[in-house]
Design a protein around this motif. Structure first.
Motif, PDB file in Angstrom:
ATOM      1  N   SER A 194       4.302   6.993   2.940  1.00 38.53           N
ATOM      2  CA  SER A 194       5.340   7.026   1.904  1.00 38.53           C
ATOM      3  C   SER A 194       6.197   8.282   2.054  1.00 38.53           C
ATOM      4  O   SER A 194       7.417   8.237   1.863  1.00 38.53           O
ATOM      5  N   HIS A 248       0.833  -1.200   0.000  1.00 34.61           N
ATOM      6  CA  HIS A 248       0.000   0.000   0.000  1.00 34.61           C
ATOM      7  C   HIS A 248       0.875   1.259   0.000  1.00 34.61           C
ATOM      8  O   HIS A 248       0.603   2.222  -0.734  1.00 34.61           O
ATOM      9  N   ALA A 285      -1.504   6.129   3.378  1.00 37.23           N
ATOM     10  CA  ALA A 285      -0.417   5.668   2.510  1.00 37.23           C
ATOM     11  C   ALA A 285       0.410   6.844   2.006  1.00 37.23           C
ATOM     12  O   ALA A 285       1.643   6.759   1.923  1.00 37.23           O
ATOM     13  N   ALA A 286      -0.254   7.949   1.675  1.00 34.28           N
ATOM     14  CA  ALA A 286       0.468   9.133   1.213  1.00 34.28           C
ATOM     15  C   ALA A 286       1.403   9.642   2.303  1.00 34.28           C
ATOM     16  O   ALA A 286       2.571   9.981   2.046  1.00 34.28           O
ATOM     17  N   GLU A 327      -6.823   6.944   0.795  1.00 38.83           N
ATOM     18  CA  GLU A 327      -5.399   6.567   0.763  1.00 38.83           C
ATOM     19  C   GLU A 327      -4.490   7.650   1.353  1.00 38.83           C
ATOM     20  O   GLU A 327      -3.325   7.772   1.002  1.00 38.83           O
ATOM     21  N   SER A 380       1.552   4.234  -3.174  1.00 37.26           N
ATOM     22  CA  SER A 380       1.467   5.682  -3.030  1.00 37.26           C
ATOM     23  C   SER A 380       2.776   6.376  -3.363  1.00 37.26           C
ATOM     24  O   SER A 380       2.786   7.532  -3.806  1.00 37.26           O
TER      25      SER A 380
END
Length: 326
Positions: free
Chosen positions: A296, A56, A292-293, A289, A60
């Motif tokens: 990352s 995941h 995840a952003a 999401e 991203s």
């Protein structure tokens, strides 16, 4: 030199998903860091699904670019890295998974390569710390989390995501005199949940105190506590307020926002960091999401710290050569 694909010439939606579009190579040659997944998640007390966290986060990360404007550095001017893939684990067998992951970490650490490990639930940190302690001796832990993860047991179980750092202390993996936990908050079973990590030797800065002290003072205390010791950074995404990171297993309100969450990582520059893990990202609950952003971006800031450390060393050597010529 390994670096990401150039998304201005190669569309982001093409190719196999790797972190930041790095080459997927299991190598320790000519690299300064590796990004690796540890998708073990069967030691949780609430929501399951963090096994999907590593991929995941990778999905991203395709939006990340090599120049970090907040730190003023092009990462791959100074360091090389790869996506190492996922560690092999045994679902539902935490002890075998610990042994296997520690064995897979050994050649990475032997070459002084810095691993950035994407989890997985927080139980995985015990296996990581076993590998680091074998290489570096008892290591300083800088731990960002809404929970101390120092319970003795849960449901009578000694090995789960609420116990890794108590087990690590008992096994002599952590130098608690140089270790610190930041961001603790939320309802507890009793006051011992606050006093236990202190009695184990950790310095703790609960989230309420973080707000009172301010970020600059918290970072000063982190640096003072860790000193020059080899450091392992463990970052639970539930350190962040669930308004900014809903995709996690045990969310606690009242945490930092996404900007502050990244600033805490940026502020670690100057520590002798040997490795990181980033845990408890749970895709099924990740609305839009956004977790995840953020995750990352957090891993990206960890990579940036590696590049900055290498840049600083190169500059120090250049200054030494200049001085020797006078």
């Amino acid at each position: 030199m390994y670096k990401p694909k150039d998304s201005s010439t190669s569309p982001r939606y093409t190719g196999v998903r790797t972190f930041m579009r790095l080459e997927q190579v299991q190598t320790t040659e000519d690299v300064d860091f590796v990004v690796a997944g540890n998708p073990f998640d069967t030691a949780v007390s609430n929501r399951i699904g963090a096994r999907g966290g590593p991929q995941h986060i990778r999905n991203s990360s395709i939006l990340l670019r090599p120049y970090n404007p907040d730190q003023g550095i092009n990462i791959f001017d100074f360091c090389s890295g790869v996506d190492y893939g996922d560690f092999e684990i045994v679902p539902q067998n935490i002890h075998r998974s610990y042994d296997i992951v520690a064995e897979q970490l050994a050649p990475i650490l032997e070459k002084e390569v810095v691993p950035i490990i994407l989890g997985g639930d927080h139980s995985i940190s015990l296996g990581h710390l076993r590998a680091f302690a074998k290489k570096y001796g008892p290591i300083a832990l800088v731990h960002f989390d809404s929970h101390s993860d120092t319970w003795d047991n849960y449901f009578g179980e000694k090995y789960m995501h609420g116990t890794p750092f108590r087990r690590a202390v008992e096994e002599g993996l952590i130098d608690t005199s140089h270790s610190i936990q930041v961001g603790l908050r939320g309802p507890l079973y009793g006051p011992e949940d606050l006093t236990d990590p202190v009695e184990l030797g950790f310095q703790t800065i609960p989230m309420r105190k973080v707000r009172h002290l301010g970020q600059q003072e918290v970072m000063r205390q982190i640096h003072e506590r860790a000193g020059n010791k080899p450091v392992f950074v463990s970052y639970d995404i539930d350190f962040v307020d669930p308004a900014f990171a809903p995709g996690t297993g045990t969310p606690e309100v009242g945490g930092p926002d996404s900007f502050e969450a990244l600033e805490y990582i940026r502020g670690l520059h100057g520590l002798n960091i040997k490795g990181f893990d980033l845990v408890e990202v749970l895709p099924a609950y990740d609305s839009g999401e956004i977790t995840a952003a953020l995750a990352s971006a957090a891993a990206y800031e960890m990579i940036t710290l590696i590049a900055m450390r290498k840049r600083d060393r190169l500059q120090a050597k250049q200054n030494e050569r200049l001085q020797s010529n006078f």
